[in-house]
Scaffold this motif. Structure first.
Motif, PDB file in Angstrom:
ATOM      1  N   GLU B 303       0.988  -1.372   0.101  1.00 45.56           N
ATOM      2  CA  GLU B 303       0.111  -0.160  -0.078  1.00 45.56           C
ATOM      3  C   GLU B 303       0.920   1.125   0.044  1.00 45.56           C
ATOM      4  O   GLU B 303       0.615   2.082  -0.669  1.00 45.56           O
ATOM      5  CB  GLU B 303      -0.942   0.061   1.279  1.00 45.56           C
ATOM      6  N   GLU B 304       1.852   1.184   0.770  1.00 47.71           N
ATOM      7  CA  GLU B 304       2.774   2.401   0.895  1.00 47.71           C
ATOM      8  C   GLU B 304       3.422   2.587  -0.288  1.00 47.71           C
ATOM      9  O   GLU B 304       3.692   3.797  -0.931  1.00 47.71           O
ATOM     10  CB  GLU B 304       3.822   2.210   2.075  1.00 47.71           C
ATOM     11  N   ASN B 307       0.919   3.736  -3.142  1.00 48.23           N
ATOM     12  CA  ASN B 307       0.502   4.963  -2.810  1.00 48.23           C
ATOM     13  C   ASN B 307       1.607   6.155  -3.018  1.00 48.23           C
ATOM     14  O   ASN B 307       1.446   7.304  -2.658  1.00 48.23           O
ATOM     15  CB  ASN B 307      -0.070   5.257  -1.618  1.00 48.23           C
ATOM     16  N   ARG B 308       2.829   5.783  -3.077  1.00 43.85           N
ATOM     17  CA  ARG B 308       4.074   6.419  -3.122  1.00 43.85           C
ATOM     18  C   ARG B 308       4.176   7.386  -1.831  1.00 43.85           C
ATOM     19  O   ARG B 308       4.828   8.253  -1.578  1.00 43.85           O
ATOM     20  CB  ARG B 308       4.061   7.628  -4.166  1.00 43.85           C
ATOM     21  N   ILE B 309       3.494   6.757  -0.674  1.00 37.84           N
ATOM     22  CA  ILE B 309       3.732   7.335   0.655  1.00 37.84           C
ATOM     23  C   ILE B 309       5.067   7.270   1.089  1.00 37.84           C
ATOM     24  O   ILE B 309       5.780   7.912   2.040  1.00 37.84           O
ATOM     25  CB  ILE B 309       2.771   6.719   1.699  1.00 37.84           C
ATOM     26  N   GLU B 311       7.840   7.843  -0.360  1.00 36.00           N
ATOM     27  CA  GLU B 311       8.781   8.878  -0.509  1.00 36.00           C
ATOM     28  C   GLU B 311       8.935   9.936   0.406  1.00 36.00           C
ATOM     29  O   GLU B 311       9.869  10.314   0.866  1.00 36.00           O
ATOM     30  CB  GLU B 311       8.185   9.472  -1.631  1.00 36.00           C
ATOM     31  N   VAL B 312       7.545  10.121   1.044  1.00 35.87           N
ATOM     32  CA  VAL B 312       7.548  11.107   2.112  1.00 35.87           C
ATOM     33  C   VAL B 312       8.163  10.520   3.498  1.00 35.87           C
ATOM     34  O   VAL B 312       8.994  11.220   4.207  1.00 35.87           O
ATOM     35  CB  VAL B 312       5.959  11.598   2.414  1.00 35.87           C
ATOM     36  N   LEU B 313       7.803   9.152   3.724  1.00 33.83           N
ATOM     37  CA  LEU B 313       8.361   8.742   4.778  1.00 33.83           C
ATOM     38  C   LEU B 313       9.977   8.399   4.646  1.00 33.83           C
ATOM     39  O   LEU B 313      10.655   8.976   5.594  1.00 33.83           O
ATOM     40  CB  LEU B 313       8.047   6.961   4.767  1.00 33.83           C
ATOM     41  N   LEU B 314      10.492   8.471   3.441  1.00 26.97           N
ATOM     42  CA  LEU B 314      12.233   8.286   3.238  1.00 26.97           C
ATOM     43  C   LEU B 314      12.647   9.528   3.322  1.00 26.97           C
ATOM     44  O   LEU B 314      13.938   9.726   3.753  1.00 26.97           O
ATOM     45  CB  LEU B 314      12.426   7.496   2.154  1.00 26.97           C
TER      46      LEU B 314
END
Lengths: 323, 507
Positions: B303-304, B307-309, B311-314
């Protein structure tokens, strides 16, 4: 770079190159961001904007060259002070809006309590108060993007990187986005945003960086950028314009269709004169008077950033978009 | 580490909110409860009283059947009384412990006598004894049926009752008739003997019933009648029935003894059987829990990624912190689920121990007296890390669940082995197959869990655990490398060779 010797520039890139196998995504790019500026990162699709941004954030490492962010050689050391909105937008679908914002803020070092308060505050300020407790999957695309922007800036970073922040937003929300960016700059924050919509850059940026095929094509103020292409004067007259063509300052003359779409009176024609650099349009006007060229209209137009863009990256942009 | 904790906390909280999590939490205790409770409940309430009519033209076998049914009921009544006494009598006071009368004594004194004897021992506030319902009750024949008429006629007359079109009377109440037992007058002549040919047309005793599934009454009739017929046969042939019964009851005893137990206590009891099989139940729980949360991890990471989430996380955490956060967050989810199962199991067993069924008490005793639970937790944790690390690495290189499915199939295939050997291992817990499988780290948690009660050699216990921990560490390290590179990758999943190249790459 005025008086920034004591404060480190938010961002310094020095001869940065990134290769993926044989493909050179970014090549020998250097630039410096002044503190408190709004910096437009422009370029056609595939120019290397996102790759550069990822390198700045240390998500990927450059093949060669050095990057300093807020005076540090590693973005991770100053991650609390950086905000980032990636190009492809996504949120945890099942999480509540406030929780998403608060979560990303805690990852930036905010305490959970403060982050929660801040999330509600931001949602209220940007008109999403009613959705604070909805899961993000209940939001429209534009609203979701807004939430993501808020998540990127919730910890009030000194330096914000926004990758294509306007894509997918309706005009009203594009305006909201512009306001957010201006507001941050007003408070001394530095904003770097990428876009390929020139109007936003033209309205917002102090400086722009133009990238095409991984190389830097231009770096400077918008005024500088406009100076790179000839100034133009548009005139409408029934008379012969030959005397103007002979002028030293005039590089080229071309007939152009009526600009406003109104039917023109029979004999009058529109002409577009391309001027030499540093030429003064007033002199053209004077020549017209002295030679008896009767003008119906005289229009001194600055080139738009769009024109600058097309002129500077024109052939490459087309090539890039078909790759 | 702080950021890994933040990631873990989010994983935990968000997963704990899902329906799947709560379903998982509740299903296992419900299954445990149902396994214990349903048979008891079915026995008590499941089958209603069934009504039958009996036409005995032989004038002899009818009473035999009636007696048999009655004595069956008396036996049940006796058991229920004993159960009631066990639950409600008190050991305290001057009266001492209540000793229930034997069945023969009970037959003398009856229900009232039993309760009278119990009365002094009853705890105050005990509920009154509930008389169990009878399984079978004889109804009076409808008045139009002439019991002297030929059986065909009687059967014909009873047909509408048996079909449920008409109802019969029992104590003034009208009820539906389940069965009719018709005994012909010449039943003696229809008895089949070895060597003799069965006379063609006669049916013998006719058991009429629309319900083919419920054969209990028919079996009672058969047992009662045949026992009686044989008694008569002994008499007719001049054999002493009493002697024959005595002969039939002779036997050579056979005892199961367990060499591993203390001298004098070698006798195998039902507790020992439970002891041997209990690990299998734990293996199953282990398997379900690891598999379920490994799946959870896979959907989560994908999911992450999709969703490309990510990138924000990284931009906020390192890939290492992200991976650790996920692993520990999901591990905590799994541990919560598993501990709730264990707590629920102990609670249910304690609650049900000492009631009608002896199994819960024995199971409880086994669980308490062994290291099943601590071993379960240890194997859960390391088993989880091995599988979770593999799945994280896998999830990081895939962009969609669909893409990951074919890789997941491989992992499922690996995981199916401990399930297939689950019932086999307890039969030969220290045999070659069990020992070999124990040394394969991906199987160690399941196989060793299964062997826990069979005192495996120390070499196996320590060796396999060390190997398991080392492999878990190694898998995590590898997963970390693949994860770091795979997580940002889009497009086609990489070829195996490419992944191997990633592993060789330095930091």
């Amino acid at each position: 770079m005025n008086g920034s010797s004591q404060i480190a520039a938010p961002l310094e890139l020095c001869q940065v190159t990134k290769r993926f196998g044989d493909f050179r995504a970014v090549e020998d790019v250097s630039f410096t961001l002044p503190q408190g500026s709004i910096y437009g990162f422009l370029g056609p699709n595939g120019a290397g904007k996102t790759t550069t941004i990822r390198m700045i954030l240390e998500i990927i490492k450059p093949t060669s060259g050095s990057i300093r962010v807020l005076g540090e050689s590693s973005a991770l050391k100053v991650r609390h002070r950086i905000g980032y909105l990636p190009e492809e937008k996504g949120l945890y679908k099942k999480m509540k809006c406030w929780a998403v914002i608060a979560y990303f803020a805690t990852l930036k070092g905010m305490s959970r309590r403060v982050a929660k308060r801040r999330a509600f505050e931001l949602l209220e300020r940007y008109g999403l108060k009613d959705f604070a407790n909805s899961p993000t999957e209940a939001l429209s695309k534009g609203m979701g993007q807004k939430v993501q922007v808020l998540a990127a800036i919730a910890h009030d970073p000194e330096f914000v990187i926004l990758d294509e922040p306007f894509s997918g937003l309706d005009p009203v929300n594009q305006q909201v986005m512009e306001d957010i960016i201006r507001d941050m700059a007003k408070r001394g924050r530095t904003v770097l945003f990428s876009t390929h919509v020139m109007q936003h850059a033209e309205r917002l940026c102090n400086r722009i960086l133009l990238l095409a095929r991984g190389r830097k094509i231009f770096d400077g103020t918008i005024a500088d950028a406009k100076r790179t292409i000839p100034r133009r004067v548009r005139i409408e007259t029934e008379d012969d314009i030959a005397p103007l063509q002979e002028l030293n300052d005039v590089v080229a003359v071309s007939e152009s269709p009526a600009s406003n779409g109104h039917a023109t009176t029979s004999a009058s024609k529109h002409w577009e004169l391309e001027l030499r650099e540093n030429a003064d349009p007033q002199e053209i006007l004077q020549v017209c008077f002295s030679r008896g060229i009767r003008l119906r209209s005289f229009n001194q137009t600055d080139p738009t950033l769009h024109e600058v863009f097309v002129r500077l990256v024109g052939p490459e942009a087309k090539e890039a978009s078909f790759r | 580490m702080k950021y890994a904790f933040l990631v873990a906390w989010r994983e935990y909280v968000e997963n704990a909110k899902t329906k799947g999590f709560w379903l998982g939490m509740l299903v296992v205790p419900m299954i445990i409860f149902a396994t214990i409770q349903v048979p008891i409940w079915l026995q008590k309430k499941g089958t209603p009283t069934r009504y039958y009519v009996l036409v005995d033209q032989s004038k002899s076998l009818g009473t035999v059947i009636e007696n048999k049914i009655e004595s069956g009921y008396q036996r049940r009544l006796y058991n229920e009384l004993q159960d009631y006494a066990r639950r409600n009598s008190t050991a305290a006071g001057d009266v001492g412990k209540f000793t229930p009368p034997s069945f023969d004594e009970f037959k003398e004194m009856g229900e009232a006598g039993f309760l009278e004897k119990l009365r002094l021992h009853l705890r105050s506030g005990s509920p009154p004894f509930k008389v169990p319902r009878r399984d079978f009750l004889q109804a009076t024949l409808p008045s139009n049926v002439n019991i002297e008429a030929p059986l065909e006629t009687i059967a014909e007359q009873l047909r509408p009752y048996l079909r449920g079109e008409k109802r019969v009377k029992v104590d003034g109440q009208s009820v539906s008739l389940t069965a009719a037992i018709l005994i012909p007058a010449d039943i003696d002549k229809q008895v089949v003997r070895p060597g003799a040919k069965r006379s063609g047309s006669a049916n013998g005793i006719e058991y009429w019933s629309g319900n083919l599934a419920d054969t209990q009454l028919r079996e009672e009739v058969e047992l009662a009648v045949n026992a009686e017929i044989r008694q008569r046969e002994y008499a007719a042939r001049g054999l002493d029935a009493r002697v024959i019964r005595e002969v039939e009851q002779t036997y050579a005893p056979i005892a199961s003894l367990n060499p591993k137990k203390e001298a004098g206590q070698e006798a195998v009891q039902s507790v020992d059987v439970i002891r041997q099989w209990a690990p299998s139940a734990f293996v199953y729980l282990l398997w379900i829990s690891i598999f379920a949360i490994a799946q959870m991890l896979l959907t989560n990471i994908i999911e992450e990624k999709s969703n490309r989430i990510i990138e924000v996380l990284l931009s906020s955490v390192t890939p290492g912190e992200l991976m650790m956060g996920k692993l520990f967050g999901i591990a905590a989810v799994g541990l919560t689920m598993v501990s709730s199962w264990i707590v629920a199991m102990v609670v249910i067993l304690t609650w049900k121990a000492g009631t009608t069924s002896a199994v819960p008490g024995q199971l409880l005793q086994v669980v308490q007296s062994s290291n099943l639970i601590p071993m379960f937790v240890i194997y859960f944790i390391f088993g989880f890390f091995i599988y979770a690390a593999s799945i994280l690495a896998l999830g990081s290189v895939c962009n969609t669940l669909k893409e990951s499915q074919s890789y997941m199939a491989v992992i499922s295939m690996v995981m199916i082995v401990p399930l297939m050997t689950m019932t086999f291992i307890p039969k030969d817990p220290n045999g070659l197959v069990a020992r070999t499988l124990s040394w394969i780290p991906f199987y160690t948690p399941f196989i060793m869990m299964n062997r826990v009660m069979a005192d495996p050699p120390w070499v196996d216990i320590i060796g396999t655990t060390v190997l398991l921990i080392a492999t878990a560490g190694f898998t995590l390290w590898m997963a970390g490398k693949v994860f770091r590179i795979g997580i940002l990758r889009t497009g086609q999943p990489p070829k195996l060779l490419e992944v191997l190249r990633w592993l060789r790459r330095k930091s």
